[in-house]
Design a protein around this motif. Sequence first.
Motif, PDB file in Angstrom:
ATOM      1  N   ALA A  13      -8.942   6.046 -19.803  1.00  0.00           N
ATOM      2  CA  ALA A  13     -10.029   6.135 -18.828  1.00  0.00           C
ATOM      3  C   ALA A  13      -9.426   6.143 -17.429  1.00  0.00           C
ATOM      4  N   LEU A  14     -10.109   6.801 -16.528  1.00  0.00           N
ATOM      5  CA  LEU A  14      -9.682   6.890 -15.139  1.00  0.00           C
ATOM      6  C   LEU A  14      -9.981   5.576 -14.429  1.00  0.00           C
ATOM      7  N   GLN A  15      -9.087   5.157 -13.554  1.00  0.00           N
ATOM      8  CA  GLN A  15      -9.281   3.986 -12.710  1.00  0.00           C
ATOM      9  C   GLN A  15      -9.507   4.487 -11.287  1.00  0.00           C
ATOM     10  N   PRO A  16     -10.745   4.703 -10.873  1.00  0.00           N
ATOM     11  CA  PRO A  16     -11.016   5.317  -9.565  1.00  0.00           C
ATOM     12  C   PRO A  16     -10.538   4.486  -8.379  1.00  0.00           C
ATOM     13  N   GLU A  17     -10.311   3.193  -8.584  1.00  0.00           N
ATOM     14  CA  GLU A  17      -9.831   2.352  -7.483  1.00  0.00           C
ATOM     15  C   GLU A  17      -8.491   2.847  -6.938  1.00  0.00           C
ATOM     16  N   ALA A  18      -7.664   3.391  -7.815  1.00  0.00           N
ATOM     17  CA  ALA A  18      -6.363   3.903  -7.378  1.00  0.00           C
ATOM     18  C   ALA A  18      -6.532   5.090  -6.441  1.00  0.00           C
ATOM     19  N   LEU A  19      -7.589   5.853  -6.636  1.00  0.00           N
ATOM     20  CA  LEU A  19      -7.840   7.006  -5.772  1.00  0.00           C
ATOM     21  C   LEU A  19      -8.310   6.570  -4.382  1.00  0.00           C
ATOM     22  N   GLN A  62       0.840  -1.201   0.000  1.00  0.00           N
ATOM     23  CA  GLN A  62       0.000   0.000   0.000  1.00  0.00           C
ATOM     24  C   GLN A  62       0.879   1.257   0.000  1.00  0.00           C
ATOM     25  N   THR A  63       1.968   1.222   0.751  1.00  0.00           N
ATOM     26  CA  THR A  63       2.889   2.360   0.785  1.00  0.00           C
ATOM     27  C   THR A  63       3.490   2.597  -0.593  1.00  0.00           C
ATOM     28  N   MET A  64       3.867   1.526  -1.265  1.00  0.00           N
ATOM     29  CA  MET A  64       4.431   1.655  -2.604  1.00  0.00           C
ATOM     30  C   MET A  64       3.385   2.219  -3.572  1.00  0.00           C
ATOM     31  N   GLN A  65       2.139   1.735  -3.446  1.00  0.00           N
ATOM     32  CA  GLN A  65       1.051   2.234  -4.297  1.00  0.00           C
ATOM     33  C   GLN A  65       0.844   3.724  -4.060  1.00  0.00           C
ATOM     34  N   LEU A  66       0.847   4.140  -2.775  1.00  0.00           N
ATOM     35  CA  LEU A  66       0.701   5.558  -2.443  1.00  0.00           C
ATOM     36  C   LEU A  66       1.815   6.377  -3.073  1.00  0.00           C
ATOM     37  N   ASP A  67       3.043   5.879  -2.970  1.00  0.00           N
ATOM     38  CA  ASP A  67       4.183   6.582  -3.552  1.00  0.00           C
ATOM     39  C   ASP A  67       3.994   6.786  -5.053  1.00  0.00           C
ATOM     40  N   HIS A  68       3.533   5.739  -5.737  1.00  0.00           N
ATOM     41  CA  HIS A  68       3.322   5.839  -7.188  1.00  0.00           C
ATOM     42  C   HIS A  68       2.209   6.829  -7.522  1.00  0.00           C
ATOM     43  N   VAL A  69       1.108   6.757  -6.772  1.00  0.00           N
ATOM     44  CA  VAL A  69      -0.025   7.633  -7.066  1.00  0.00           C
ATOM     45  C   VAL A  69       0.335   9.089  -6.767  1.00  0.00           C
ATOM     46  N   PHE A  70       0.925   9.339  -5.587  1.00  0.00           N
ATOM     47  CA  PHE A  70       1.303  10.713  -5.264  1.00  0.00           C
ATOM     48  C   PHE A  70       2.378  11.222  -6.229  1.00  0.00           C
ATOM     49  N   GLY A  71       3.297  10.351  -6.619  1.00  0.00           N
ATOM     50  CA  GLY A  71       4.318  10.736  -7.593  1.00  0.00           C
ATOM     51  C   GLY A  71       3.694  11.121  -8.926  1.00  0.00           C
ATOM     52  N   ALA A  72       2.718  10.328  -9.350  1.00  0.00           N
ATOM     53  CA  ALA A  72       2.041  10.626 -10.619  1.00  0.00           C
ATOM     54  C   ALA A  72       1.280  11.945 -10.530  1.00  0.00           C
ATOM     55  N   LEU A  73       0.680  12.202  -9.379  1.00  0.00           N
ATOM     56  CA  LEU A  73      -0.114  13.422  -9.219  1.00  0.00           C
ATOM     57  C   LEU A  73       0.722  14.649  -8.863  1.00  0.00           C
ATOM     58  N   SER A  74       2.030  14.463  -8.738  1.00  0.00           N
ATOM     59  CA  SER A  74       2.890  15.597  -8.378  1.00  0.00           C
ATOM     60  C   SER A  74       3.106  16.557  -9.542  1.00  0.00           C
ATOM     61  N   ASP A  75       2.698  16.161 -10.720  1.00  0.00           N
ATOM     62  CA  ASP A  75       2.889  16.983 -11.915  1.00  0.00           C
ATOM     63  C   ASP A  75       1.561  17.612 -12.337  1.00  0.00           C
ATOM     64  N   ALA A  76       1.577  18.897 -12.621  1.00  0.00           N
ATOM     65  CA  ALA A  76       0.352  19.627 -12.984  1.00  0.00           C
ATOM     66  C   ALA A  76      -0.297  19.084 -14.261  1.00  0.00           C
ATOM     67  N   ILE A  78       1.065   9.909 -19.738  1.00  0.00           N
ATOM     68  CA  ILE A  78       0.022   8.878 -19.676  1.00  0.00           C
ATOM     69  C   ILE A  78       0.601   7.566 -19.167  1.00  0.00           C
ATOM     70  N   ARG A  79       1.813   7.223 -19.593  1.00  0.00           N
ATOM     71  CA  ARG A  79       2.453   5.988 -19.108  1.00  0.00           C
ATOM     72  C   ARG A  79       2.689   6.054 -17.599  1.00  0.00           C
ATOM     73  N   ILE A  80       3.087   7.203 -17.106  1.00  0.00           N
ATOM     74  CA  ILE A  80       3.283   7.363 -15.656  1.00  0.00           C
ATOM     75  C   ILE A  80       1.954   7.177 -14.930  1.00  0.00           C
ATOM     76  N   LEU A  81       0.892   7.753 -15.470  1.00  0.00           N
ATOM     77  CA  LEU A  81      -0.438   7.586 -14.870  1.00  0.00           C
ATOM     78  C   LEU A  81      -0.885   6.128 -14.931  1.00  0.00           C
ATOM     79  N   GLU A  82      -0.558   5.441 -16.018  1.00  0.00           N
ATOM     80  CA  GLU A  82      -0.897   4.019 -16.140  1.00  0.00           C
ATOM     81  C   GLU A  82      -0.105   3.192 -15.132  1.00  0.00           C
ATOM     82  N   ASN A  83       1.190   3.479 -15.000  1.00  0.00           N
ATOM     83  CA  ASN A  83       2.033   2.733 -14.060  1.00  0.00           C
ATOM     84  C   ASN A  83       1.595   2.917 -12.610  1.00  0.00           C
ATOM     85  N   SER A  84       0.990   4.059 -12.324  1.00  0.00           N
ATOM     86  CA  SER A  84       0.517   4.319 -10.960  1.00  0.00           C
ATOM     87  C   SER A  84      -0.846   3.666 -10.718  1.00  0.00           C
ATOM     88  N   GLY A  85      -1.492   3.226 -11.794  1.00  0.00           N
ATOM     89  CA  GLY A  85      -2.800   2.613 -11.677  1.00  0.00           C
ATOM     90  C   GLY A  85      -3.951   3.594 -11.768  1.00  0.00           C
TER      91      GLY A  85
END
Length: 121
Positions: free
Chosen positions: A73-79, A4-18, A52-59
């Motif tokens: 398409a958005l994958q709301p489960e990652a949120l 879960q920590t790794m998933q959070l890191d990926h998601v927050f990393g992906a969302l760190s870019d405007a 887009i690849r970064i967003l895909e890799n983060s889920g």
Amino acid sequence: MANQTMQLDHVFGALSDATRRAIVMRLCAGEASVGELAKPFEMALPSLMKHIRILENSGLVVSEKIGRVRTCALQPEALETIEDWLSGQRKIWERRLDHLENYVEKLKNEEKLSARKPKSR
């Protein structure tokens, strides 16, 4: 927990870019082609594909290519991972603020009591 920590890191990393946040916000309204997602940005398509690849890799995003058109398409489960983490953080800070409020009230009460006592000479 480590996963879960790794998933959070990926998601927050992906969302760190405007740009990636803007893509996610656009996808909240529904699926979109890469060309459609690229319209508001002044960048080459390969650069947008990196985002887009970064967003895909983060889920956060899934894409599918049909013919010459790639649709995202958005994958709301990652949120949900973020939502769960934020909920836990909110509980921690609410407890801390409750403790602080209790401490401040205690100090106020002590101050009132000491103000009522006659001062000895």
